[in-house]
Design an enzyme around this catalytic site. Sequence first.
Site: not given
Length: 447
Positions: A283, A250-252
């Site tokens: 992502s 859900g992120d980098d």
Amino acid sequence: MLRLLVLICLCFTAIAAFFNSFALAGVITCSNIVPLRYRNDKISITDFGGVGDGRTLNTKAFQEAIYRIQHLRRRGGALLYIPPGVYLTESFNLTSHMTLYLARGAVIKATQDTLNWPLIAPLPSYGRGRELPGARYMSFIHGNGVRDVVITGENGTIDGQGDVWWNMWRQKTLRFTRPNLVEFVNSRNIIISNVIFQNSPFWNIHPVYCSNVVVRYATILAPRDSPNTDGIDPDSSSNVCIEDSYISTGDDLVAVKSGWDEYGIAYGRHSSGITIRRLTGSSPFAGIAVGSETSGGVENVIAEHINLYNMGIGIHIKTNVGRGGFIKNITVSDVYMENARKGIKLSGDVGDHPDDKFNPIALPVVKGIRIKNVWGVKVQQAGLIQGLRNSPFSEICLSDINLRGETGPRSPPWKCSDVSGAARQVSPWPCSELATSHQTGSCSSYF
Ligand SMILES: *[C@@H]1O[C@H](CO)[C@@H](O)[C@H](O)[C@H]1NC(C)=O
Ligand SMILES: *[C@@H]1O[C@H](CO)[C@@H](O)[C@H](O)[C@H]1NC(C)=O
Ligand SMILES: *[C@@H]1O[C@H](CO)[C@@H](O)[C@H](O)[C@H]1NC(C)=O
């Protein structure tokens, strides 16, 4: 006749093996970063009362097994074998000279008892927890001041069961900064390979103040809407090599960091010698990121052969006013991206501070960023570069970049400010600051 056939077959096999060894020798890998140790001593978690029924709490079994390894009298360390089964446990500390080996079908699962989760001191380069002031929850699997540690096996799973934490974040009921799934602090000679990481409460793999760290053949999974589930965040660390991995979170996917504002500046520990290669992922945020916490400085980063799908931003270099530090000598090449909001973004002022004690004239230096051989399709906006007026980005070199839009052959044009450098064969043409500089200047050695 048959003998002859067998002979010919053997001969062909030998030739194939010969050429194969050449092909293998041609592939650059992380394998010389950390010496591989063979462990003669092997123990199983079941020897220490471990039960893989998914319900029994195995904290004591892990602690006792690792205590045993820590107090071995012989050299060479030991391997802790986790057989198939689901081993529920609270967080635990690793020790030096150990291999945590997850068999096929083995799952080490984090308890969801957030009330009894241990707290540890904030990192000095952050001055507080990353999310909330004060202490922070210890990572699920933790190594502090260890060396020669391997986490590997047959693609078993380390499961953070992060949804309770994500919900606390969403409902704003968190009391302290969420735990990472795996964190190494002040450690060296670490290998993480052939393991699946899933549903981390926060960042997945966080080596901080470490050197010689290898992550390869790793799979890192978390839902697209899970908050702050970064894949791998090398932080104030050197000689970190990440390769042949798949990350969808859900992120980098990978974010290289080095501390936060006045705390990171005071601690002054940079990240350098970071290699990322043959990475595939997806992502809503960035694929390859540097920052935004870069107050100790980040330099000498290479990211190559990266495949990105359904991305927020393909490549994101980010810092902030008050961060200080530097981002230098970053090369990103051979990137394929498909379906991205933005292709390439360099931003000097992303916001986000630990507190209001940051020094507003502590400006970051961003210099020597080379991005080449990037091919993108369905990219809504090709590029965005926002330098700082009093610290313009320099030596930004772009070459052989083709980013196609959603409908037409081209994405909407680049937008830039406070930047210098050059561009060659970039489509759509980047902003005038880069595109019109016909004498390539500081980029000439690179082009
Ligand atoms: C685990 O390590 C942390 C950080 O070094 C330490 O604070 C904690 O007491 C350790 N926990 C155990 C059970 O040894
Ligand atoms: C584990 O997964 C990797 C891909 O990440 C794969 O290359 C490797 O063959 C798998 N290993 C086993 C033992 O299944
Ligand atoms: C830039 O970084 C690369 C990769 O770490 C390194 O090989 C190279 O020597 C660095 N260049 C300079 C000028 O420091």
